[in-house]
Design a protein around this motif. Structure first.
Motif, PDB file in Angstrom:
ATOM      1  N   ASN A 245       0.719  -1.245  -0.009  1.00 18.02           N
ATOM      2  CA  ASN A 245       0.075  -0.088  -0.074  1.00 18.02           C
ATOM      3  C   ASN A 245       0.992   1.090   0.087  1.00 18.02           C
ATOM      4  O   ASN A 245       0.643   2.391   0.465  1.00 18.02           O
ATOM      5  CB  ASN A 245      -0.994  -0.032   1.468  1.00 18.02           C
ATOM      6  CG  ASN A 245      -2.305   0.783   0.838  1.00 18.02           C
ATOM      7  OD1 ASN A 245      -3.044   0.460   0.244  1.00 18.02           O
ATOM      8  ND2 ASN A 245      -2.367   2.019   1.239  1.00 18.02           N
ATOM      9  N   GLY A 246       2.031   1.197  -0.665  1.00 17.14           N
ATOM     10  CA  GLY A 246       2.857   2.289  -0.670  1.00 17.14           C
ATOM     11  C   GLY A 246       4.241   1.937   0.055  1.00 17.14           C
ATOM     12  O   GLY A 246       5.196   2.679  -0.371  1.00 17.14           O
ATOM     13  N   GLN A 247       4.249   1.238   1.018  1.00 13.32           N
ATOM     14  CA  GLN A 247       5.363   0.750   1.596  1.00 13.32           C
ATOM     15  C   GLN A 247       6.272  -0.101   0.498  1.00 13.32           C
ATOM     16  O   GLN A 247       5.355  -0.999  -0.038  1.00 13.32           O
ATOM     17  CB  GLN A 247       5.203  -0.219   2.804  1.00 13.32           C
ATOM     18  CG  GLN A 247       6.510  -0.597   3.484  1.00 13.32           C
ATOM     19  CD  GLN A 247       7.192   0.212   4.404  1.00 13.32           C
ATOM     20  OE1 GLN A 247       6.910   1.520   4.403  1.00 13.32           O
ATOM     21  NE2 GLN A 247       8.326  -0.144   4.771  1.00 13.32           N
ATOM     22  N   PRO A 248       7.598   0.290   0.382  1.00 17.54           N
ATOM     23  CA  PRO A 248       8.274  -0.751  -0.588  1.00 17.54           C
ATOM     24  C   PRO A 248       8.449  -2.071  -0.238  1.00 17.54           C
ATOM     25  O   PRO A 248       8.897  -2.437   0.803  1.00 17.54           O
ATOM     26  CB  PRO A 248       9.774  -0.398  -0.262  1.00 17.54           C
ATOM     27  CG  PRO A 248       9.613   1.352   0.306  1.00 17.54           C
ATOM     28  CD  PRO A 248       8.427   1.250   1.007  1.00 17.54           C
ATOM     29  N   LEU A 249       7.488  -2.845  -0.747  1.00 18.66           N
ATOM     30  CA  LEU A 249       7.560  -4.280  -0.636  1.00 18.66           C
ATOM     31  C   LEU A 249       6.817  -5.127  -1.788  1.00 18.66           C
ATOM     32  O   LEU A 249       6.118  -4.704  -2.635  1.00 18.66           O
ATOM     33  CB  LEU A 249       6.220  -4.462   0.495  1.00 18.66           C
ATOM     34  CG  LEU A 249       5.900  -5.899   0.971  1.00 18.66           C
ATOM     35  CD1 LEU A 249       7.202  -6.416   1.685  1.00 18.66           C
ATOM     36  CD2 LEU A 249       4.917  -6.044   2.158  1.00 18.66           C
ATOM     37  N   GLY A 250       7.659  -6.060  -2.115  1.00 12.46           N
ATOM     38  CA  GLY A 250       7.435  -7.106  -3.458  1.00 12.46           C
ATOM     39  C   GLY A 250       7.641  -8.565  -2.966  1.00 12.46           C
ATOM     40  O   GLY A 250       8.247  -8.865  -1.637  1.00 12.46           O
ATOM     41  N   ALA A 251       7.326  -9.518  -3.712  1.00 15.85           N
ATOM     42  CA  ALA A 251       7.419 -10.998  -3.534  1.00 15.85           C
ATOM     43  C   ALA A 251       7.497 -11.541  -4.655  1.00 15.85           C
ATOM     44  O   ALA A 251       7.043 -11.207  -5.886  1.00 15.85           O
ATOM     45  CB  ALA A 251       6.198 -11.322  -2.493  1.00 15.85           C
ATOM     46  N   VAL A 252       8.332 -12.798  -4.590  1.00 13.35           N
ATOM     47  CA  VAL A 252       8.266 -13.649  -5.852  1.00 13.35           C
ATOM     48  C   VAL A 252       7.782 -14.819  -5.261  1.00 13.35           C
ATOM     49  O   VAL A 252       8.362 -15.424  -4.088  1.00 13.35           O
ATOM     50  CB  VAL A 252       9.815 -13.875  -6.182  1.00 13.35           C
ATOM     51  CG1 VAL A 252       9.782 -15.093  -7.352  1.00 13.35           C
ATOM     52  CG2 VAL A 252      10.311 -12.497  -6.889  1.00 13.35           C
ATOM     53  N   ILE A 253       6.740 -15.511  -5.875  1.00 13.42           N
ATOM     54  CA  ILE A 253       6.115 -16.911  -5.400  1.00 13.42           C
ATOM     55  C   ILE A 253       6.364 -17.897  -6.304  1.00 13.42           C
ATOM     56  O   ILE A 253       6.111 -17.708  -7.356  1.00 13.42           O
ATOM     57  CB  ILE A 253       4.827 -16.694  -5.091  1.00 13.42           C
ATOM     58  CG1 ILE A 253       4.500 -15.497  -4.285  1.00 13.42           C
ATOM     59  CG2 ILE A 253       4.252 -17.968  -4.422  1.00 13.42           C
ATOM     60  CD1 ILE A 253       2.793 -14.926  -4.056  1.00 13.42           C
ATOM     61  N   THR A 254       7.080 -19.084  -5.919  1.00 13.43           N
ATOM     62  CA  THR A 254       7.433 -19.941  -6.812  1.00 13.43           C
ATOM     63  C   THR A 254       7.207 -21.489  -6.047  1.00 13.43           C
ATOM     64  O   THR A 254       6.767 -21.515  -5.006  1.00 13.43           O
ATOM     65  CB  THR A 254       8.737 -19.693  -7.522  1.00 13.43           C
ATOM     66  OG1 THR A 254       8.941 -20.513  -8.551  1.00 13.43           O
ATOM     67  CG2 THR A 254       9.922 -19.725  -6.628  1.00 13.43           C
ATOM     68  N   THR A 255       7.646 -22.259  -6.787  1.00 17.04           N
ATOM     69  CA  THR A 255       7.935 -23.746  -6.370  1.00 17.04           C
ATOM     70  C   THR A 255       9.067 -24.066  -5.528  1.00 17.04           C
ATOM     71  O   THR A 255       9.896 -23.214  -5.704  1.00 17.04           O
ATOM     72  CB  THR A 255       7.764 -24.607  -7.546  1.00 17.04           C
ATOM     73  OG1 THR A 255       9.079 -24.506  -8.173  1.00 17.04           O
ATOM     74  CG2 THR A 255       6.642 -24.441  -8.289  1.00 17.04           C
ATOM     75  N   GLN A 256       8.709 -24.796  -4.786  1.00 18.15           N
ATOM     76  CA  GLN A 256      10.221 -25.374  -3.604  1.00 18.15           C
ATOM     77  C   GLN A 256      11.364 -25.788  -4.591  1.00 18.15           C
ATOM     78  O   GLN A 256      12.518 -25.160  -4.454  1.00 18.15           O
ATOM     79  CB  GLN A 256       9.575 -26.293  -2.844  1.00 18.15           C
ATOM     80  CG  GLN A 256       8.706 -25.879  -1.768  1.00 18.15           C
ATOM     81  CD  GLN A 256       9.392 -24.985  -0.731  1.00 18.15           C
ATOM     82  OE1 GLN A 256      10.692 -24.714  -0.530  1.00 18.15           O
ATOM     83  NE2 GLN A 256       8.660 -24.412   0.026  1.00 18.15           N
TER      84      GLN A 256
END
Length: 968
Positions: free
Chosen positions: A813-824
């Protein structure tokens, strides 16, 4: 005197060849002939060896006496020292000739050509130009004050005395129903204000059109005046009204300030009566309304009149400005400008303290930045008084601040500049019965609810105080007593306002229209209070200059002259003048601005701990678990990073390490980020015009599967695009296919404005890439997190499941935050490149904010709101397309929408300039919308998911008005 005739007249059908023949035969003038613009006559410039002349064919309805009156007026004005065109006699010695031409008989004359450019043609209209117009209009009115001629006794559509009737008569020619309603409403309000003073208005002969079109700056720097076709008897103040209405057509930053310069310059030449000052603004409104209706009729009568056509949009804008400004406020500003507000004599007055020495009020902050107004408190009824009384209860007395733009006076869903937020005085909260002393000598007059103290140079108004006595009072003497309080503490509220202009009663709250003027008219009362209660005027332009000096200019900003935005709340953005905008573009603030849950979560975690993700703490684990739950089965390994660009960069590296390969498929027209890796797969020409020529060798570009603008079009275009992909993959050869690590695609063309991929396309691409041993990356940075309404992730709309998901923007919501979601499995393969961490990615503060975002999304039903509001929003936008041919398509799902603007629907040529003009105009309406796409012709609409149906309807209505105004 002829019967009144309010309608327009088609121009005489006279060709350039016919004009040349008349000029040679009747005046002996030979030279190049060029047509000049005109509303109802036909004018030609004759460039002779002895200088230029203007040949004027009067409309067939024009009487000879009218032209003779113009010649006489020109002589009068020339004697008064004004540079005006002289009449050139014909070979027979006549000023006016009767000529058989164009199948009829017309009155024709020749005038000298006044050398120089009109102020409208000069460009960069400024204060000097505004003063020149006002001065010239004043000189003309003064010179013609006793001028009389039978030819001026006519009633035309430009006679302000008939303006209301003209509007009524010609209004049906305006084709748009919304415009007709706006004009009718403004006409009624202006006529009502004018009615009371109309009998008192002096009448004389006036030019009636001293505007930037007709004032010429000569090569010597003097003012010349042309076009006396509207010369007539009328209200004297109408001369100034026409000049002011002309200012509103200009393209300048401070139109109100420029208009006041015109009023001031006119008044220096000719003093207007109080009745005339009252009449001026309604006459300006009526004049702009007449311009619009007259232009509409003229275009019907004279369809090839390029002059009238070109003026139509500018005239409508002038009407919108005039009718949108507050009439009471403008009347006070006009009176002040005419009477010399804030001159040095009045500014030098000495003010004494008004309050008892033992009582010093505490200034209370009610500005856009006030912490007292967080969490939407500024929208609550009674907030001002509650804050003031609480402050007075703590310290004994409190005061609001002068020159402050109060957030408590802001109005959501309103045009920019329409909210009266600027305080021209202060409000004191004092113990009831507090005695107030006269800050200067003067005379006291009791008024409803208070009193006025009039001095020689300044006046003081107090509301909520009882005068000690009417009549003369010395400085320092007992003036008044604060009236009884209405609460248990017996605190009274007293309004205090100074004014430097006699005879006016300024509003206590005004719009940002004329900040500098109001600060002169109503000066700082701090000296009366014994405490500094003044706030400096905000200066967004100065801050922008500082930004450009230190903040690398390549970091672009929205808008040519952007407002300074310092607060947000839900779907609203608020600038430093407390004007509120509906935020139509902020998919970063997915929950809306300043959500209390996020504020609380961030503050609490900051109070506990914030560090890098190599430390062991709960928040990162909890956020990772929640993300894995939201992803498709099998995608349960989470990397936490700072941004979408970082997420895409990491996803590419995961693809490389998991496959041991080095090539990536990426689509044209897409944007994925700014890091080296994410930029390498970005091809959006709107973000980088050199994108296609600067791709590295390891990126294999595939055709943008755009079913509306691409190579294959229509809902069934997916199969054709997949066939193209098959051919492209085959063309890579066995070695090229074996090097393919994967593909990255947006499940919807986000940067293209929300264009949906053809059905089945994404799943088809994934099947082909996986068959070659590659992995599939879904870039959900803009689309994910429930924005599409019916789907949490964009790939769900396509019935496809990726191997890697990248997400950011909405996560924090404006805070620097991202993600990568993948397989193990894919995550484990990355160990070949060593361990991974992101210092701030997944920090305790960012993770707690990320968790709060997910909580609020669920608890407040924002995905469902995106579906409901988004579907209604899109339907309304599609409705606009039935009325506006410039709307080529409406894209998207949920609250990721795009309105594609085109020059025509057949060619689908992008309307880039129109899109920019629309966004600038929408800002004035109170909406923040920006263009996107390779051609910057798609209006992106991706507001916070909390947007209400009311705000969405507001945006749609504003877009409808703007497209109507722009003729699109």
């Amino acid at each position: 005197m002829p019967e009144p005739r309010h309608g327009g007249l088609a121009r005489p059908e006279v060709t350039a060849a016919e004009a040349a023949e008349v000029a040679a035969r009747r005046w002996g003038l030979v030279g190049e002939v060029r047509e000049l613009g005109s509303q109802q006559d036909r004018n030609y410039l004759i460039a002779t060896s002895d200088g230029a002349r203007v040949l004027k064919f009067a409309n067939a309805e024009t009487r000879r006496a009218e032209l003779e009156a113009q010649s006489a007026a020109l002589e009068r004005l020339a004697l008064a020292g004004l540079r005006v065109p002289a009449t050139v006699p014909s070979l027979s010695g006549a000023d006016v000739e009767s000529v058989d031409v164009a199948g009829g008989t017309l009155l024709v004359r020749v005038l000298e050509y006044v050398e120089g450019a009109t102020l409208l043609e000069s460009g960069g209209f400024g204060a000097d130009d505004a003063r020149l117009i006002g001065d010239t209009a004043g000189r003309i009115a003064a010179a013609l004050s006793d001028f009389a001629h039978p030819g001026t006794e006519r009633v035309s559509q430009w006679d302000s005395r008939a303006a209301a009737a003209v509007v009524d008569e010609l209004l049906p020619h305006v084709s748009d129903a919304g415009q007709r309603a706006a004009i009718a409403s403004a006409r009624e309000a202006a006529a009502r204000r004018l009615e009371a003073v109309a009998p008192e208005l002096p009448v004389q002969v006036i030019h009636a059109d001293v505007t930037g079109d007709n004032v010429v700056r000569t090569p010597g720097g003097d003012a010349g005046v042309i076009d006396f076709g509207d010369l007539q008897q009328g209200w004297r103040v109408a001369e100034l009204a026409a000049a002011c209405a002309g200012i509103l057509i200009e393209d300048a930053a401070d139109l109100c300030g420029l208009m006041l310069e015109t009023v001031s310059a006119f008044s220096a030449r000719l003093r207007l009566t109080d009745a005339e000052l009252t009449a001026l603004w309604p006459l300006v409104v009526l004049r702009t309304a007449v311009l619009v209706v007259s232009s509409a009729e003229q275009r019907e009568l004279d369809g090839d009149n390029d002059y009238a056509e070109a003026r139509a949009a500018a005239e409508w804008r002038s009407f919108r400005r005039a009718s949108g400004w507050d009439a009471d406020e403008l009347e006070a500003l006009i009176s002040a400008a005419a009477r010399g507000a804030g001159d040095s004599a009045r500014a030098s007055v000495e003010l004494r303290r008004m309050l008892p020495a033992a009582l010093t009020p505490t200034p209370v902050d009610l500005s856009v930045l006030s912490p007292e107004l967080d969490a939407g408190a500024w929208l609550e009824a009674g907030t001002e008084e509650r804050i003031l009384r609480a402050a007075a209860g703590r310290s004994g007395a409190a005061t609001t601040r002068w020159g402050e733009y109060r957030l408590t006076r802001a109005r959501p869903r309103a045009p920019r500049g329409s909210a009266k937020t600027l305080a021209t005085g202060v409000e004191l909260v004092l113990p009831a019965g507090t005695e107030l002393s006269a800050p200067f000598a003067g005379s006291v007059h009791t008024e409803d609810g208070g009193l006025a103290l009039h001095g020689e140079q300044v006046s003081l108004r107090l509301e909520g105080a009882a005068a000690a006595a009417d009549g003369p009072v010395e400085a320092g003497a007992r003036l008044a007593v604060a009236a009884g309080g209405s609460d248990e503490r017996h605190l009274a509220i007293v309004r205090v306002q100074l004014a430097t202009v006699p005879g006016i009663h300024p509003p206590f709250f005004v719009t940002p229209l004329a900040d500098a003027a109001w600060r002169r008219i109503c000066p700082d009362p701090s000296a009366l209070l014994g405490v500094d209660a003044a706030v400096a005027a905000p200066d967004a332009d100065a801050l922008l200059a500082r930004r450009d000096a230190s903040f690398a200019p390549v970091q672009e900003h929205y808008y040519a002259r952007p407002p300074q935005i310092e607060r947000g709340w839900r779907e609203h953005l608020i600038d430093t003048t407390a004007q509120v905008y509906v935020d139509g573009v902020n998919n970063v603030a997915t929950l809306g601005h300043s959500h209390p849950r996020l504020v609380e979560a961030a503050a609490r975690q900051w109070a506990l701990l914030n560090t890098n993700s190599r430390f062991h703490y709960a928040a990162a684990t909890e956020l990772s678990e929640r993300l894995a739950e939201l992803a498709p089965a099998g995608l349960d390994a989470v990397f936490l990073v700072n941004s979408g660009s970082e997420a895409v960069d990491l996803a590419l590296r995961l693809a490389f390490t998991a496959t041991g390969r080095s090539r990536i498929l990426a689509a044209r027209e897409a944007y994925h980020g700014w890091t080296i890796g994410s930029d390498a797969v970005s091809t959006s020409l709107g973000d980088n015009p050199r994108a296609l020529e600067s791709r590295p060798d390891w990126v294999e570009l595939i055709e943008a599967p755009n079913p509306l603008r691409g190579r294959h079009r229509g809902p069934d275009a997916g199969a054709a695009y997949l066939a193209d992909l098959d051919a492209q993959l085959e063309g890579l050869g066995a070695e090229g296919r074996a090097a393919l690590a994967g593909v990255i695609l947006e499940p919807i063309f986000g940067n293209g404005g929300g264009v949906l991929l053809p059905d089945g396309y994404l799943a088809g691409v994934y099947d082909r890439v996986r068959a070659l041993g590659g992995v599939c990356i879904a870039d959900e940075v803009q689309l994910g997190y429930g924005r599409l309404g019916r789907h949490f992730w964009g790939f769900e709309q396509q019935g496809a499941v990726p191997d890697i998901i990248t997400v950011a923007k909405a996560m924090g919501n404006g805070q620097p935050l991202g993600a990568v979601i993948t397989t193990q499995e894919i995550a484990a393969a990355f160990a070949a490149e060593g361990s991974f961490f992101s210092s701030a990615g997944g920090s305790p503060v960012s993770s707690r904010i990320g968790l709060a975002v997910l909580d609020v999304l669920r608890e407040e039903g924002l995905q469902e709101n995106a579906r409901l509001v988004g579907e209604a929003f899109k339907a309304a936008l599609e409705g606009l397309a039935t009325r506006h041919p410039s709307i080529g398509a409406v894209h998207g799902l949920g609250l990721y929408l795009g309105v594609e603007l085109v020059t025509d629907r057949a060619s689908f040529e992008p309307a880039t300039r129109l899109a920019d003009a629309v966004c600038e105009a929408l800002l004035e309406e109170g909406c923040v919308v920006q263009p996107t796409g390779d051609h910057k012709n798609v209006l992106k609409l991706k507001p916070p998911l909390c947007i209400t149906a009311e705000s969405a309807r507001f945006v749609t209505g504003c877009l409808d008005r703007v497209l109507t105004e722009l003729g699109a």
